[in-house]
Structures are given as C-alpha cells and as structure tokens.
Design a protein around this motif. Sequence first.
Motif, PDB file in Angstrom:
ATOM      1  N   ALA A  97     -30.487 -25.578  10.883  1.00 24.04           N
ATOM      2  CA  ALA A  97     -31.051 -26.925  10.944  1.00 24.04           C
ATOM      3  C   ALA A  97     -32.571 -26.922  10.827  1.00 24.04           C
ATOM      4  O   ALA A  97     -33.158 -27.912  10.381  1.00 24.04           O
ATOM      5  N   ALA A  98     -33.199 -25.819  11.200  1.00 26.53           N
ATOM      6  CA  ALA A  98     -34.656 -25.742  11.121  1.00 26.53           C
ATOM      7  C   ALA A  98     -35.161 -25.809   9.687  1.00 26.53           C
ATOM      8  O   ALA A  98     -36.341 -26.088   9.446  1.00 26.53           O
ATOM      9  N   HIS A  99     -34.264 -25.588   8.723  1.00 25.88           N
ATOM     10  CA  HIS A  99     -34.658 -25.568   7.316  1.00 25.88           C
ATOM     11  C   HIS A  99     -34.136 -26.776   6.544  1.00 25.88           C
ATOM     12  O   HIS A  99     -34.218 -26.804   5.321  1.00 25.88           O
ATOM     13  N   VAL A 100     -33.611 -27.771   7.262  1.00 26.70           N
ATOM     14  CA  VAL A 100     -32.972 -28.922   6.623  1.00 26.70           C
ATOM     15  C   VAL A 100     -33.741 -30.194   6.984  1.00 26.70           C
ATOM     16  O   VAL A 100     -34.061 -30.403   8.157  1.00 26.70           O
ATOM     17  N   ALA A 137     -25.579 -33.212   7.747  1.00 31.80           N
ATOM     18  CA  ALA A 137     -24.175 -33.473   7.389  1.00 31.80           C
ATOM     19  C   ALA A 137     -23.956 -33.296   5.898  1.00 31.80           C
ATOM     20  O   ALA A 137     -22.931 -32.749   5.468  1.00 31.80           O
ATOM     21  N   ALA A 138     -24.931 -33.742   5.091  1.00 31.63           N
ATOM     22  CA  ALA A 138     -24.815 -33.580   3.637  1.00 31.63           C
ATOM     23  C   ALA A 138     -24.864 -32.111   3.250  1.00 31.63           C
ATOM     24  O   ALA A 138     -24.115 -31.664   2.375  1.00 31.63           O
ATOM     25  N   LEU A 139     -25.737 -31.333   3.892  1.00 36.61           N
ATOM     26  CA  LEU A 139     -25.788 -29.904   3.591  1.00 36.61           C
ATOM     27  C   LEU A 139     -24.481 -29.230   4.001  1.00 36.61           C
ATOM     28  O   LEU A 139     -23.946 -28.392   3.255  1.00 36.61           O
ATOM     29  N   ALA A 140     -23.960 -29.585   5.168  1.00 37.56           N
ATOM     30  CA  ALA A 140     -22.706 -28.984   5.625  1.00 37.56           C
ATOM     31  C   ALA A 140     -21.570 -29.280   4.653  1.00 37.56           C
ATOM     32  O   ALA A 140     -20.747 -28.408   4.354  1.00 37.56           O
ATOM     33  N   ALA A 141     -21.518 -30.499   4.129  1.00 37.67           N
ATOM     34  CA  ALA A 141     -20.485 -30.855   3.152  1.00 37.67           C
ATOM     35  C   ALA A 141     -20.680 -30.080   1.861  1.00 37.67           C
ATOM     36  O   ALA A 141     -19.708 -29.611   1.242  1.00 37.67           O
ATOM     37  N   THR A 142     -21.946 -29.938   1.439  1.00 39.28           N
ATOM     38  CA  THR A 142     -22.231 -29.183   0.219  1.00 39.28           C
ATOM     39  C   THR A 142     -21.804 -27.735   0.377  1.00 39.28           C
ATOM     40  O   THR A 142     -21.194 -27.147  -0.523  1.00 39.28           O
ATOM     41  N   LEU A 143     -22.095 -27.154   1.524  1.00 35.80           N
ATOM     42  CA  LEU A 143     -21.670 -25.775   1.784  1.00 35.80           C
ATOM     43  C   LEU A 143     -20.143 -25.664   1.795  1.00 35.80           C
ATOM     44  O   LEU A 143     -19.578 -24.694   1.289  1.00 35.80           O
ATOM     45  N   ALA A 144     -19.478 -26.678   2.367  1.00 35.76           N
ATOM     46  CA  ALA A 144     -18.012 -26.634   2.440  1.00 35.76           C
ATOM     47  C   ALA A 144     -17.369 -26.644   1.064  1.00 35.76           C
ATOM     48  O   ALA A 144     -16.234 -26.190   0.897  1.00 35.76           O
ATOM     49  N   THR A 177     -33.541 -22.736  -0.448  1.00 35.87           N
ATOM     50  CA  THR A 177     -32.114 -22.710  -0.753  1.00 35.87           C
ATOM     51  C   THR A 177     -31.429 -23.990  -0.283  1.00 35.87           C
ATOM     52  O   THR A 177     -30.620 -24.572  -1.004  1.00 35.87           O
ATOM     53  N   CYS A 178     -31.759 -24.425   0.926  1.00 34.34           N
ATOM     54  CA  CYS A 178     -31.164 -25.666   1.435  1.00 34.34           C
ATOM     55  C   CYS A 178     -31.553 -26.851   0.562  1.00 34.34           C
ATOM     56  O   CYS A 178     -30.712 -27.707   0.254  1.00 34.34           O
ATOM     57  N   ARG A 179     -32.806 -26.896   0.153  1.00 39.99           N
ATOM     58  CA  ARG A 179     -33.263 -27.988  -0.709  1.00 39.99           C
ATOM     59  C   ARG A 179     -32.514 -27.980  -2.044  1.00 39.99           C
ATOM     60  O   ARG A 179     -32.079 -29.031  -2.542  1.00 39.99           O
ATOM     61  N   GLU A 180     -32.341 -26.790  -2.614  1.00 39.98           N
ATOM     62  CA  GLU A 180     -31.643 -26.688  -3.896  1.00 39.98           C
ATOM     63  C   GLU A 180     -30.181 -27.091  -3.756  1.00 39.98           C
ATOM     64  O   GLU A 180     -29.616 -27.736  -4.650  1.00 39.98           O
ATOM     65  N   LEU A 181     -29.556 -26.716  -2.658  1.00 45.58           N
ATOM     66  CA  LEU A 181     -28.164 -27.104  -2.432  1.00 45.58           C
ATOM     67  C   LEU A 181     -28.033 -28.617  -2.316  1.00 45.58           C
ATOM     68  O   LEU A 181     -27.114 -29.230  -2.871  1.00 45.58           O
ATOM     69  N   LEU A 182     -28.946 -29.234  -1.595  1.00 46.37           N
ATOM     70  CA  LEU A 182     -28.903 -30.686  -1.438  1.00 46.37           C
ATOM     71  C   LEU A 182     -29.160 -31.391  -2.764  1.00 46.37           C
ATOM     72  O   LEU A 182     -28.527 -32.415  -3.061  1.00 46.37           O
ATOM     73  N   GLU A 183     -30.055 -30.851  -3.552  1.00 49.10           N
ATOM     74  CA  GLU A 183     -30.328 -31.447  -4.860  1.00 49.10           C
ATOM     75  C   GLU A 183     -29.147 -31.275  -5.801  1.00 49.10           C
ATOM     76  O   GLU A 183     -28.889 -32.125  -6.652  1.00 49.10           O
TER      77      GLU A 183
END
Length: 209
Positions: free
Chosen positions: A183-186, A192-199, A9-15
């Motif tokens: 963070a263990a999955h990022v 920071a990029a994942l946090a922004a994507t989630l926001a 899920t984290c990978r897909e969000l970042l992509e």
Amino acid sequence: MADPDPSRTCRELLERDGRTYAEEGEVGLRDEPAPLYRLLVLATLASTRIRAEVAAAAARELWAAGFTTPQRMRDSTWQQRVDALGRGGYRRYDESTATALVEGAEVVRDRWDDDLRTVRERCAGSEEVAEEVQAVPRLGPVGAGIFVREVQAVWRDLEPYLDGRAADAAAAAGLSRQPDRLAAHVPDGSFAALAATLARLGPGGVEAR
C-alpha cells in the motif's frame, strides 16, 4: 526477486487495467444496500471455476433483467435466472447457480435484514467480514476473498487487503505480498483497483482471463 521500483510497477499495472471487478460487472459500488448486494452476487458468480469476464457478463445480464436487489432476486423465477445467466454465457453452472442465488437472497434477508452494511457493523476487520459472508450459499473462501477485495473500495477501514490470488500475483511481479507494504506504493484510493488488476494476473505475471 524484489522489484527495485515497486511504485513504478504499481503505477504501470494501474495504467494497464486499473479496474475493479465491480466496475467490470457494472455494480456501481457504493456503501448502500443495493450496490453491496450486487457485489455479493458478482462474488458468488465468480466463486465457481469460470472466467472472470463470464461472471461479470452474467452479472450484467442479471441487472438488465431487473434482479438488482435481494427482494427482486427472491421475486424472480428460477427460469428467469437461468435465462439471464445463459445470456451472459454462464451455462455450465447456470441451473445450480440459479437456485443458489435465490437462497443467497434469503440469507441476506434473514441474517442481515436485506442490508449488507450490517456485516460491516458486526465484524472487526477483513477476516471477520470474509467469514461472515460465507453464510451465503456458493460463496466459499474464494468468493469471500473477492467480496472483501472489492468492498474495501467503500469500506476503507478494511484497506489494504489482498486475497490469495492477488497476493500470489504481486509476488510473481516482484512486489510485496504483504498488503501494508504494498500500500505504501499505491496512490490513495487505488488499492482495490490494484488488487483487482493483480487478481487478473496468473502466477507467472501474465493475464489469466
């Protein structure tokens, strides 16, 4: 319900949209006085009830006008700031924000000698950083959270950090709202990029822009 594969899920969000707000606002974030100040301005713009992309567009117009350092912001006129904000579509709050920006630049001078790295030197951890930067007018808890969420990309000892909006979106996506667990999955350097994507996601897990 917990996600059975949070790494995927984290990978897909970042992509999908793995950009920080600093990148969207063309801050060029580095651990240097001018970029850190531009991030503070972007966080200030995003503190009001306005869409994130409008705050980013207004920030880009301020940079285009040359207001990229605290000194240049202080040297600008109120009308120049209003005009730049207006070009970015930041019209509802343009006049009051034009005043707040120069007041904020004065705080940066008087409190941190025009160098926000002083904030990091004075503060132990993300909560203290968030509290310290709220000395800037218009930068309340929401804006302080945005600043810390973004600055962790260069102040890596603050990582991992999620502000309230990002944590709520993580939970809605079936991810942990606890930064250390998430963070263990990022991938390293991507939090920071994942946090922004989630926001950018609403509480229901859909784009809220």
